[in-house]
Write a protein that holds these residues in place. Sequence first.
Motif, PDB file in Angstrom:
ATOM      1  N   GLU A  47      40.871 -30.800 -19.846  1.00  0.00           N
ATOM      2  CA  GLU A  47      42.182 -31.615 -19.385  1.00  0.00           C
ATOM      3  C   GLU A  47      42.248 -32.984 -20.018  1.00  0.00           C
ATOM      4  O   GLU A  47      41.140 -33.645 -19.968  1.00  0.00           O
ATOM      5  CB  GLU A  47      42.560 -31.512 -17.950  1.00  0.00           C
ATOM      6  N   GLU A  48      43.452 -33.501 -20.474  1.00  0.00           N
ATOM      7  CA  GLU A  48      43.367 -34.952 -21.007  1.00  0.00           C
ATOM      8  C   GLU A  48      43.263 -35.766 -19.448  1.00  0.00           C
ATOM      9  O   GLU A  48      44.084 -35.534 -18.597  1.00  0.00           O
ATOM     10  CB  GLU A  48      44.819 -35.248 -21.598  1.00  0.00           C
ATOM     11  N   ASN A  49      42.244 -36.669 -19.432  1.00  0.00           N
ATOM     12  CA  ASN A  49      42.185 -37.467 -18.395  1.00  0.00           C
ATOM     13  C   ASN A  49      42.575 -38.923 -18.272  1.00  0.00           C
ATOM     14  O   ASN A  49      42.783 -39.456 -17.207  1.00  0.00           O
ATOM     15  CB  ASN A  49      40.423 -37.286 -17.912  1.00  0.00           C
ATOM     16  N   GLY A  50      43.356 -39.240 -19.332  1.00  0.00           N
ATOM     17  CA  GLY A  50      43.643 -40.522 -19.631  1.00  0.00           C
ATOM     18  C   GLY A  50      44.132 -40.886 -21.111  1.00  0.00           C
ATOM     19  O   GLY A  50      43.469 -40.243 -21.861  1.00  0.00           O
ATOM     20  N   ARG A  51      45.181 -41.634 -21.154  1.00  0.00           N
ATOM     21  CA  ARG A  51      45.628 -41.816 -22.537  1.00  0.00           C
ATOM     22  C   ARG A  51      45.845 -43.427 -22.733  1.00  0.00           C
ATOM     23  O   ARG A  51      46.305 -44.285 -21.919  1.00  0.00           O
ATOM     24  CB  ARG A  51      46.569 -41.022 -22.869  1.00  0.00           C
ATOM     25  N   GLY A  52      45.404 -43.871 -24.151  1.00  0.00           N
ATOM     26  CA  GLY A  52      45.817 -45.243 -24.327  1.00  0.00           C
ATOM     27  C   GLY A  52      47.161 -45.287 -25.055  1.00  0.00           C
ATOM     28  O   GLY A  52      47.824 -44.252 -24.990  1.00  0.00           O
ATOM     29  N   ASN A  53      47.311 -46.500 -25.737  1.00  0.00           N
ATOM     30  CA  ASN A  53      48.547 -46.712 -26.383  1.00  0.00           C
ATOM     31  C   ASN A  53      48.646 -45.945 -27.617  1.00  0.00           C
ATOM     32  O   ASN A  53      49.111 -46.895 -28.585  1.00  0.00           O
ATOM     33  CB  ASN A  53      48.859 -48.282 -26.303  1.00  0.00           C
ATOM     34  N   PHE A  54      48.811 -44.901 -27.746  1.00  0.00           N
ATOM     35  CA  PHE A  54      48.928 -44.073 -28.869  1.00  0.00           C
ATOM     36  C   PHE A  54      50.171 -43.002 -28.781  1.00  0.00           C
ATOM     37  O   PHE A  54      50.464 -42.508 -27.781  1.00  0.00           O
ATOM     38  CB  PHE A  54      47.748 -43.334 -29.521  1.00  0.00           C
ATOM     39  N   PRO A  55      50.624 -42.854 -30.113  1.00  0.00           N
ATOM     40  CA  PRO A  55      51.983 -42.167 -29.897  1.00  0.00           C
ATOM     41  C   PRO A  55      51.468 -40.614 -29.882  1.00  0.00           C
ATOM     42  O   PRO A  55      50.454 -40.243 -30.003  1.00  0.00           O
ATOM     43  CB  PRO A  55      52.391 -42.116 -31.340  1.00  0.00           C
ATOM     44  N   PRO A  56      52.519 -39.596 -29.662  1.00  0.00           N
ATOM     45  CA  PRO A  56      52.043 -38.195 -29.174  1.00  0.00           C
ATOM     46  C   PRO A  56      51.553 -37.646 -30.639  1.00  0.00           C
ATOM     47  O   PRO A  56      51.054 -36.361 -30.208  1.00  0.00           O
ATOM     48  CB  PRO A  56      53.612 -37.589 -28.881  1.00  0.00           C
ATOM     49  N   ARG A  57      51.891 -38.005 -31.552  1.00  0.00           N
ATOM     50  CA  ARG A  57      51.084 -37.297 -33.020  1.00  0.00           C
ATOM     51  C   ARG A  57      49.684 -37.512 -32.833  1.00  0.00           C
ATOM     52  O   ARG A  57      49.078 -36.732 -33.624  1.00  0.00           O
ATOM     53  CB  ARG A  57      51.861 -37.935 -34.205  1.00  0.00           C
ATOM     54  N   PHE A  58      49.283 -38.161 -32.019  1.00  0.00           N
ATOM     55  CA  PHE A  58      47.621 -38.047 -31.707  1.00  0.00           C
ATOM     56  C   PHE A  58      47.568 -37.162 -30.537  1.00  0.00           C
ATOM     57  O   PHE A  58      48.113 -37.424 -29.408  1.00  0.00           O
ATOM     58  CB  PHE A  58      47.221 -39.319 -31.208  1.00  0.00           C
ATOM     59  N   SER A  59      46.907 -36.233 -30.936  1.00  0.00           N
ATOM     60  CA  SER A  59      46.728 -35.242 -29.705  1.00  0.00           C
ATOM     61  C   SER A  59      45.218 -34.552 -29.687  1.00  0.00           C
ATOM     62  O   SER A  59      44.390 -34.821 -30.728  1.00  0.00           O
ATOM     63  CB  SER A  59      47.654 -33.833 -29.876  1.00  0.00           C
ATOM     64  N   GLY A  60      44.803 -33.968 -28.708  1.00  0.00           N
ATOM     65  CA  GLY A  60      43.309 -33.326 -28.766  1.00  0.00           C
ATOM     66  C   GLY A  60      43.220 -32.150 -27.876  1.00  0.00           C
ATOM     67  O   GLY A  60      44.002 -31.581 -27.065  1.00  0.00           O
ATOM     68  N   LEU A  61      41.837 -31.589 -27.983  1.00  0.00           N
ATOM     69  CA  LEU A  61      41.437 -30.491 -27.213  1.00  0.00           C
ATOM     70  C   LEU A  61      40.186 -30.783 -26.893  1.00  0.00           C
ATOM     71  O   LEU A  61      39.413 -31.274 -27.413  1.00  0.00           O
ATOM     72  CB  LEU A  61      41.756 -29.139 -28.049  1.00  0.00           C
ATOM     73  N   GLN A  62      39.780 -30.226 -25.562  1.00  0.00           N
ATOM     74  CA  GLN A  62      38.283 -30.018 -25.338  1.00  0.00           C
ATOM     75  C   GLN A  62      38.121 -28.529 -25.201  1.00  0.00           C
ATOM     76  O   GLN A  62      39.099 -27.803 -24.360  1.00  0.00           O
ATOM     77  CB  GLN A  62      37.940 -30.908 -24.140  1.00  0.00           C
ATOM     78  N   PHE A  63      37.123 -27.921 -25.347  1.00  0.00           N
ATOM     79  CA  PHE A  63      36.586 -26.699 -25.383  1.00  0.00           C
ATOM     80  C   PHE A  63      35.613 -26.286 -24.062  1.00  0.00           C
ATOM     81  O   PHE A  63      35.011 -27.310 -23.880  1.00  0.00           O
ATOM     82  CB  PHE A  63      36.014 -26.220 -26.697  1.00  0.00           C
ATOM     83  N   PRO A  64      35.373 -25.152 -23.621  1.00  0.00           N
ATOM     84  CA  PRO A  64      34.530 -24.967 -22.744  1.00  0.00           C
ATOM     85  C   PRO A  64      33.202 -25.583 -22.887  1.00  0.00           C
ATOM     86  O   PRO A  64      32.404 -25.689 -21.782  1.00  0.00           O
ATOM     87  CB  PRO A  64      34.518 -23.434 -22.619  1.00  0.00           C
ATOM     88  N   ASN A  65      32.840 -25.543 -24.099  1.00  0.00           N
ATOM     89  CA  ASN A  65      31.448 -26.034 -24.422  1.00  0.00           C
ATOM     90  C   ASN A  65      31.312 -27.616 -24.490  1.00  0.00           C
ATOM     91  O   ASN A  65      30.349 -28.221 -24.859  1.00  0.00           O
ATOM     92  CB  ASN A  65      30.826 -25.522 -25.584  1.00  0.00           C
ATOM     93  N   TYR A  66      32.530 -28.297 -24.036  1.00  0.00           N
ATOM     94  CA  TYR A  66      32.678 -29.529 -23.879  1.00  0.00           C
ATOM     95  C   TYR A  66      32.816 -30.323 -25.355  1.00  0.00           C
ATOM     96  O   TYR A  66      33.074 -31.648 -25.481  1.00  0.00           O
ATOM     97  CB  TYR A  66      31.633 -30.273 -23.301  1.00  0.00           C
ATOM     98  N   SER A  67      32.748 -29.419 -26.365  1.00  0.00           N
ATOM     99  CA  SER A  67      33.213 -30.085 -27.757  1.00  0.00           C
ATOM    100  C   SER A  67      34.743 -30.313 -27.828  1.00  0.00           C
ATOM    101  O   SER A  67      35.375 -30.127 -26.913  1.00  0.00           O
ATOM    102  CB  SER A  67      32.681 -29.269 -28.941  1.00  0.00           C
ATOM    103  N   SER A  68      35.158 -31.263 -28.721  1.00  0.00           N
ATOM    104  CA  SER A  68      36.525 -31.739 -28.983  1.00  0.00           C
ATOM    105  C   SER A  68      36.961 -31.874 -30.118  1.00  0.00           C
ATOM    106  O   SER A  68      36.333 -32.009 -31.218  1.00  0.00           O
ATOM    107  CB  SER A  68      36.439 -33.094 -27.814  1.00  0.00           C
TER     108      SER A  68
END
Lengths: 114, 110
Positions: free
Chosen positions: A53-74
């Motif tokens: 889950e996203e735990n915090g976000r800086g001042n970047f627009p929504p076109r920056f997105s991410g994922l974390q997988f069950p093995n903790y890679s991202s």
Amino acid sequence: ETGVTQSPTHLIKTRGQQVTLRCSSQSGHNTVSWYQQALGQGPQFIFQYYREEENGRGNFPPRFSGLQFPNYSSELNVNALELDDSALYLCASSLMTRGNTEAFFGQGTRLTVV
Amino acid sequence: ELKVEQNPLFLSMQEGKNYTIYCNYSTTSDRLYWYRQDPGKSLESLFVLLSNGAVKQEGRLMASLDTKARLSTLHITAAVHDLSATYFCAVDADGYALNFGKGTSLLVTP
């Protein structure tokens, strides 16, 4: 060597394209953060993922997105690339514990947008 | 907004000399980190300072933290060429994001 690996190491993209950067965290770590470092500047926090889950976000627009997988890679995804997105993107791995956010950084992905 | 200021931003010093890099920050925090970055490379963790009055030393580098003054220092003793790099301090004020200074670019000359 921190045990944090990023791929690719270098990338050239055209303005308007989309890019995906990848990070494998250090063994035993459960948290991944992404930073953008422009030339001659300090790293800027993009966001952090903990338990997928996203735990915090800086001042970047929504076109920056991410994922974390069950093995903790991202993954870090950037849509509609702009010239100013050219930077070194750093992934940092850490163990979420009370009172200590020491982060270990990967070697980075150098993104050039032309 | 948390601000982290380092000074100086550029430092050229002779081998064998001593110098101090300063890191001031604008909000309450007792978690401060120092990193080293070589040109084109990633960040290497140098020191983790987690309480007021913390002092840590590694070789020719010594870091300290004064949370009341919101100040950390990185002291270089008898500099050698291998210490040439950019040094960053980073403050954690919210439990997840590191807020970095602009870095101090250090060049040690013969």
